[in-house]
Scaffold this active site. Structure first.
Site, short mmCIF file in Angstrom:
data_model
loop_
_atom_site.label_atom_id
_atom_site.label_comp_id
_atom_site.label_asym_id
_atom_site.label_seq_id
_atom_site.Cartn_x
_atom_site.Cartn_y
_atom_site.Cartn_z
N SER A 283 1.06 12.02 5.57
CA SER A 283 0.03 11.18 6.16
C SER A 283 0.68 9.91 6.69
CB SER A 283 -1.03 10.81 5.11
OG SER A 283 -0.43 10.08 4.04
N ARG B 254 -1.14 7.64 -5.44
CA ARG B 254 -1.08 8.73 -4.46
C ARG B 254 0.00 9.75 -4.85
NH1 ARG B 254 0.85 6.68 -0.12
NH2 ARG B 254 0.77 4.44 -0.54
N ALA C 104 2.45 2.84 4.75
CA ALA C 104 2.01 3.27 3.42
C ALA C 104 1.57 4.72 3.56
CB ALA C 104 0.88 2.39 2.92
N CYS C 105 2.47 5.64 3.31
CA CYS C 105 2.23 7.04 3.64
C CYS C 105 2.55 7.93 2.45
CB CYS C 105 3.09 7.45 4.83
SG CYS C 105 3.15 6.24 6.16
N SER C 106 2.26 9.23 2.61
CA SER C 106 2.51 10.19 1.55
C SER C 106 3.10 11.46 2.14
CB SER C 106 1.22 10.54 0.81
OG SER C 106 0.55 9.38 0.36
#
Length: 354
Positions: free
Chosen positions: A40, A234, A22-24
């Site tokens: 991230s 996000r 679960a990243c951005s």
């Protein structure tokens, strides 16, 4: 007895369910031509992450018995162990000597399809980043090559009990500021290619994220801005704060700091597991790629220091061999600043396989 069994089953499901990226990711474009990408990495356990420097001419093996190819370009990838305590078997992030960057993020809807019956070239999903970076110099080159679906990305479960599913998508950006998002849906590549595609998170698929962000872009973000850790929120926050950075900054230090600040804003702090949202995990680390100047930054959530590799000072000639430096672990948390001199010869990555 039944209650105890249910409690045990619930605890086991929570232990396994969080194995998801679960990243951005966000790319900043400056008026002075600077291009800087941050990402991230949110995960339930550390990866034993290393920087790997892989030279030109290196003979890559995308998966045991699968596609092999010689690196056209030297690369630096952030690679680690997909299963705690296991070997380093996947590259999650990276940049090559031409300034092309790649970020691998979780996507629940991803589907690489069943194994083809033909002799279609195969690579591990853990080798996807290295495949792209070692073969191409620009986003346009990647898009042109992958739209014909030339390879089969082999999906492999991983993590404790094999509970992690091979559901990922890839963002790419280059030194010109171009961007693309590549998703495999129903076994076929779906490519979103546009310089304006500066932000990517996780689910839903990228086309739906754009629709959601369009809705929020009409709001006054200084008064109303979604604040949860969910992917959609996000995406909106990263888009809003990226615009708030503006495009006029020319001080390199402030440019990089600005991108880091956006990635910290969309990071997940350390905390107790959330039984209602087991797919949300803390941010373990962040990277920032300065495509323009060839500097690759890494920040661990467990270290007070930012470290970096200066690609322009690296030897990417074939004789240099593969080198690495650990970025996580007790000894690594004392590293600070440029760490080119900390690189040591190492064995190549053996990528994740079923």
């Amino acid at each position: 007895m039944k209650t105890a069994a249910l409690a045990l089953a619930s605890a086991m499901s929570l232990a396994l369910a969080p194995v998801a990226e679960a990243c951005s990711r966000a790319t900043w474009l400056g008026d002075d031509g600077s291009v800087i990408t941050g990402r991230s990495m949110d995960w339930p356990y550390d990866f034993n992450t290393h920087f790997y420097v892989i030279p030109r001419g290196f003979q890559n093996e995308g998966i045991k018995g699968g596609l092999t190819w010689a690196s056209k370009y030297g690369t630096v990838v952030a690679a680690g162990s997909m299963t705690p305590g296991g070997p380093i078997d996947g590259a999650f992030d990276g940049v090559n000597e031409k300034g092309l960057g790649a970020n691998l993020l979780y996507l629940a809807e991803a589907d690489f399809g069943p194994a083809p019956g033909s002799a279609k070239p195969r690579i591990s999903m853990g080798a996807w980043v290295q495949y792209v970076l070692s073969n191409y110099a620009t986003v346009s080159e990647v898009v042109e090559a992958l739209k014909s679906d030339p390879i089969y990305i082999v999906p492999s479960n991983f993590g404790p009990g094999g509970a992690g599913h091979p559901t990922v998508h890839l963002s790419i950006s280059d030194a010109t500021g171009d961007s693309a998002v590549i998703e495999y849906i129903k076994g076929k590549p779906v490519i979103h290619h546009n310089r304006a595609y500066q932000v990517m998170t996780n689910s839903p698929t990228f086309d739906r994220q754009l629709t959601l962000n369009d809705y929020w872009s009409r709001m006054d973000g200084s008064k109303v801005l979604p604040g949860s850790h969910q992917s959609e929120d996000r995406f909106v926050r990263a888009s809003y704060y990226l615009k708030r950075l503006g495009t006029s900054e020319t001080d390199t230090r402030k440019q990089v700091a600005g991108v880091f600040s956006v990635m910290r804003n969309v990071s997940v702090p350390w905390g107790a597991p959330d039984p209602d949202h087991p797919n949300i995990a803390p941010t373990y680390w962040r990277t920032v790629i300065d495509h323009t100047r060839g500097v690759y930054y890494f920040e661990s959530a467990l270290s007070p220091y930012v470290v970096a590799l200066d690609l322009k000072s690296l030897d990417f000639s074939p004789r240099a061999g593969v080198r690495s430096v650990a970025l996580e672990g007790k000894d690594s948390y004392s590293l600070v600043g440029l760490i080119n001199k900390s690189l040591k010869p190492t064995a190549p990555i053996a990528y994740l396989a079923p």
